[in-house]
Design a protein around this motif. Sequence first.
Motif, PDB file in Angstrom:
ATOM      1  N   ARG A  82       0.943  -1.416   0.136  1.00 15.24           N
ATOM      2  CA  ARG A  82       0.163  -0.116  -0.018  1.00 15.24           C
ATOM      3  C   ARG A  82       0.867   1.262  -0.090  1.00 15.24           C
ATOM      4  NH1 ARG A  82      -5.114  -1.174   2.165  1.00 15.24           N
ATOM      5  NH2 ARG A  82      -5.748   0.978   2.325  1.00 15.24           N
ATOM      6  N   VAL A  83       0.442   2.399  -0.665  1.00 17.27           N
ATOM      7  CA  VAL A  83       1.413   3.454  -1.077  1.00 17.27           C
ATOM      8  C   VAL A  83       0.400   4.578  -0.710  1.00 17.27           C
ATOM      9  CG1 VAL A  83       2.445   4.949  -2.427  1.00 17.27           C
ATOM     10  CG2 VAL A  83       2.833   2.594  -2.635  1.00 17.27           C
ATOM     11  N   ALA A  84       0.793   5.286   0.656  1.00 10.53           N
ATOM     12  CA  ALA A  84      -0.218   6.527   0.904  1.00 10.53           C
ATOM     13  C   ALA A  84       0.548   7.820  -0.059  1.00 10.53           C
ATOM     14  CB  ALA A  84       0.303   6.809   2.430  1.00 10.53           C
ATOM     15  N   PRO A  85      -0.726   8.477  -0.225  1.00 15.94           N
ATOM     16  CA  PRO A  85      -0.846   9.532  -1.162  1.00 15.94           C
ATOM     17  C   PRO A  85      -0.390  10.688  -0.417  1.00 15.94           C
ATOM     18  CG  PRO A  85      -3.173   9.220  -0.411  1.00 15.94           C
ATOM     19  CD  PRO A  85      -2.234   8.047   0.355  1.00 15.94           C
ATOM     20  N   SER A  86       1.057  10.841  -0.318  1.00 19.24           N
ATOM     21  CA  SER A  86       1.958  11.713   0.512  1.00 19.24           C
ATOM     22  C   SER A  86       2.215  12.956  -0.501  1.00 19.24           C
ATOM     23  CB  SER A  86       2.631  11.214   1.500  1.00 19.24           C
ATOM     24  OG  SER A  86       3.525  10.494   0.708  1.00 19.24           O
ATOM     25  N   GLY A  87       2.211  12.725  -1.675  1.00 16.67           N
ATOM     26  CA  GLY A  87       2.995  13.720  -2.759  1.00 16.67           C
ATOM     27  C   GLY A  87       4.421  13.908  -2.336  1.00 16.67           C
ATOM     28  N   ALA A  88       4.576  15.199  -2.559  1.00 15.85           N
ATOM     29  CA  ALA A  88       6.095  15.686  -1.916  1.00 15.85           C
ATOM     30  C   ALA A  88       6.312  16.329  -0.836  1.00 15.85           C
ATOM     31  CB  ALA A  88       6.529  16.529  -3.348  1.00 15.85           C
ATOM     32  N   LEU A  89       5.225  15.986   0.184  1.00 15.71           N
ATOM     33  CA  LEU A  89       5.327  16.439   1.538  1.00 15.71           C
ATOM     34  C   LEU A  89       6.479  16.127   2.219  1.00 15.71           C
ATOM     35  CD1 LEU A  89       1.692  15.789   2.586  1.00 15.71           C
ATOM     36  CD2 LEU A  89       2.501  17.888   1.760  1.00 15.71           C
ATOM     37  N   SER A  90       6.981  17.022   3.255  1.00 12.83           N
ATOM     38  CA  SER A  90       8.009  16.530   4.155  1.00 12.83           C
ATOM     39  C   SER A  90       7.869  15.495   4.748  1.00 12.83           C
ATOM     40  CB  SER A  90       8.485  17.870   4.738  1.00 12.83           C
ATOM     41  OG  SER A  90       7.389  18.393   5.547  1.00 12.83           O
ATOM     42  N   ASP A  91       8.792  15.160   5.583  1.00 14.15           N
ATOM     43  CA  ASP A  91       8.669  13.757   6.047  1.00 14.15           C
ATOM     44  C   ASP A  91       7.538  13.776   7.536  1.00 14.15           C
ATOM     45  OD1 ASP A  91      10.483  12.587   4.362  1.00 14.15           O
ATOM     46  OD2 ASP A  91      12.065  12.344   6.215  1.00 14.15           O
ATOM     47  N   GLU A  92       7.529  14.705   8.012  1.00 15.25           N
ATOM     48  CA  GLU A  92       6.492  14.917   9.056  1.00 15.25           C
ATOM     49  C   GLU A  92       5.086  14.626   8.683  1.00 15.25           C
ATOM     50  OE1 GLU A  92       6.090  14.268  13.041  1.00 15.25           O
ATOM     51  OE2 GLU A  92       7.936  14.544  12.097  1.00 15.25           O
ATOM     52  N   PRO A  93       4.716  15.537   7.888  1.00 12.56           N
ATOM     53  CA  PRO A  93       3.192  15.410   7.334  1.00 12.56           C
ATOM     54  C   PRO A  93       2.943  14.259   6.490  1.00 12.56           C
ATOM     55  CG  PRO A  93       4.165  17.215   6.466  1.00 12.56           C
ATOM     56  CD  PRO A  93       5.159  16.965   7.375  1.00 12.56           C
ATOM     57  N   ALA A  94       3.966  13.638   6.019  1.00  8.66           N
ATOM     58  CA  ALA A  94       3.725  12.445   5.237  1.00  8.66           C
ATOM     59  C   ALA A  94       3.697  11.153   6.285  1.00  8.66           C
ATOM     60  CB  ALA A  94       5.083  12.255   4.322  1.00  8.66           C
ATOM     61  N   LEU A  95       4.383  11.460   7.263  1.00  7.57           N
ATOM     62  CA  LEU A  95       4.149  10.285   8.456  1.00  7.57           C
ATOM     63  C   LEU A  95       2.700  10.461   8.665  1.00  7.57           C
ATOM     64  CD1 LEU A  95       5.500   8.293  10.195  1.00  7.57           C
ATOM     65  CD2 LEU A  95       5.892   9.920  11.721  1.00  7.57           C
ATOM     66  N   GLN A  96       2.104  11.345   8.890  1.00  2.00           N
ATOM     67  CA  GLN A  96       0.861  11.387   9.323  1.00  2.00           C
ATOM     68  C   GLN A  96      -0.148  10.575   8.326  1.00  2.00           C
ATOM     69  OE1 GLN A  96      -0.193  12.136  12.453  1.00  2.00           O
ATOM     70  NE2 GLN A  96       2.241  12.603  12.701  1.00  2.00           N
ATOM     71  N   ILE A  97       0.187  10.834   7.159  1.00  3.45           N
ATOM     72  CA  ILE A  97      -0.575  10.294   6.150  1.00  3.45           C
ATOM     73  C   ILE A  97      -0.239   8.856   5.849  1.00  3.45           C
ATOM     74  CG2 ILE A  97      -0.946   9.922   3.584  1.00  3.45           C
ATOM     75  CD1 ILE A  97      -0.858  12.997   3.186  1.00  3.45           C
ATOM     76  N   LEU A  98       0.868   8.211   6.355  1.00  2.00           N
ATOM     77  CA  LEU A  98       1.287   6.983   6.153  1.00  2.00           C
ATOM     78  C   LEU A  98       0.604   6.297   7.503  1.00  2.00           C
ATOM     79  CD1 LEU A  98       2.991   4.693   5.458  1.00  2.00           C
ATOM     80  CD2 LEU A  98       5.179   5.554   6.664  1.00  2.00           C
ATOM     81  N   ALA A  99       0.527   6.946   8.444  1.00  2.00           N
ATOM     82  CA  ALA A  99      -0.098   6.446   9.636  1.00  2.00           C
ATOM     83  C   ALA A  99      -1.511   6.037   9.471  1.00  2.00           C
ATOM     84  CB  ALA A  99       0.212   7.415  10.936  1.00  2.00           C
ATOM     85  N   VAL A 100      -2.233   6.812   8.943  1.00  2.00           N
ATOM     86  CA  VAL A 100      -3.677   6.525   8.458  1.00  2.00           C
ATOM     87  C   VAL A 100      -3.742   5.473   7.558  1.00  2.00           C
ATOM     88  CG1 VAL A 100      -5.776   7.530   7.573  1.00  2.00           C
ATOM     89  CG2 VAL A 100      -4.423   8.905   9.108  1.00  2.00           C
ATOM     90  N   GLU A 101      -3.120   5.593   6.604  1.00  6.00           N
ATOM     91  CA  GLU A 101      -3.095   4.120   5.502  1.00  6.00           C
ATOM     92  C   GLU A 101      -2.470   2.886   6.161  1.00  6.00           C
ATOM     93  OE1 GLU A 101      -3.527   3.178   1.315  1.00  6.00           O
ATOM     94  OE2 GLU A 101      -3.859   4.922   2.495  1.00  6.00           O
TER      95      GLU A 101
END
Length: 316
Positions: free
Chosen positions: A80-99
């Motif tokens: 599964r790939v979380a749709p984080s786009g080109a966000l920096s690591d911290e907000p991308a981690l939040q999206i990854l956490a939900v996925e």
Amino acid sequence: MNKEEKKQELAARAAWMYYVAGLTQQEVAQALGVSRQVAQRLVSSAREMGIVSVSIRHPVSYCLDLASALQEKYGLTLCRVAPSGALSDEPALQILAVEGAEVMAQFIADESPQTFGIGSGKTLGAIVDALPWLERPQHQCVSMIGAIAQDDSGTRYDMPLKMAEKMQGKYFFIPAPLYADSPEDKTMWCRHQVWQRVADRARAASITFLGIGEVGPGCPLNTEGFITDEQVRQLNNRGVVGEMLGHFFNHDGERIYGETDQLLTSVPLESQTSRPIIGFAGGQQKYQAIRAALRGAWISGLVTDEATARWLLATE
């Protein structure tokens, strides 16, 4: 993809960033390369189209394509790939956490009794925090790693306990530190009947959820005091780039043994295993470690972020 589908994709991305990553509408606009007014309309239209309710239900097809390509490239049973786009690591981690929480919840929802082997780390912690409360007292959570910190306190990375609380199920922990004080101490810990029974449960887990750690100056094992600066340097000189449960491996995913293995008390791991093991990890600092875990077949499934997936597919 037609115009309407593209609009839904963009609205879904905006929704992930706004509702999950916690970005402002201005930050969403910058990330998507649109004006603030357009970003505002995208967030509103996501609600109007029914994409957003209590959760975001629209998968981003580009991420589905990335996941499919990764699954084929590395022979994974799940990706599964979380749709984080080109966000920096911290907000991308939040999206990854939900996925990641959505993936875990699918297994937890099973009515038949399940045993979950659980590792530790920041990413797993964020995922467990994002898990919904599900009444599954028939399930069990088993720790794969010692529950005692360096100062003899309970470790703050005790994810299995948190997960068991979310399910109202049983929790079994490894009664030992991650690294014993001496080889003799390791033998004492690992010969204890409680350690052996918990380790047997972990080996027989229905599915195992693990984080993937990088190895370098300032990595978690280093900052938490488990390995010294000199040990990090020696490991890196031997080609070590990643670890899982304190098991070190190089760029090719080959296990690298050292002095810490004489002290390690976590449940043993093997590459090329038939056991279902899902790794949860993302972020630029973990690129090399994730690729090594995939190359060595330490995991059978992966949940990661969009930027990491693109990098994995672009490298050999």
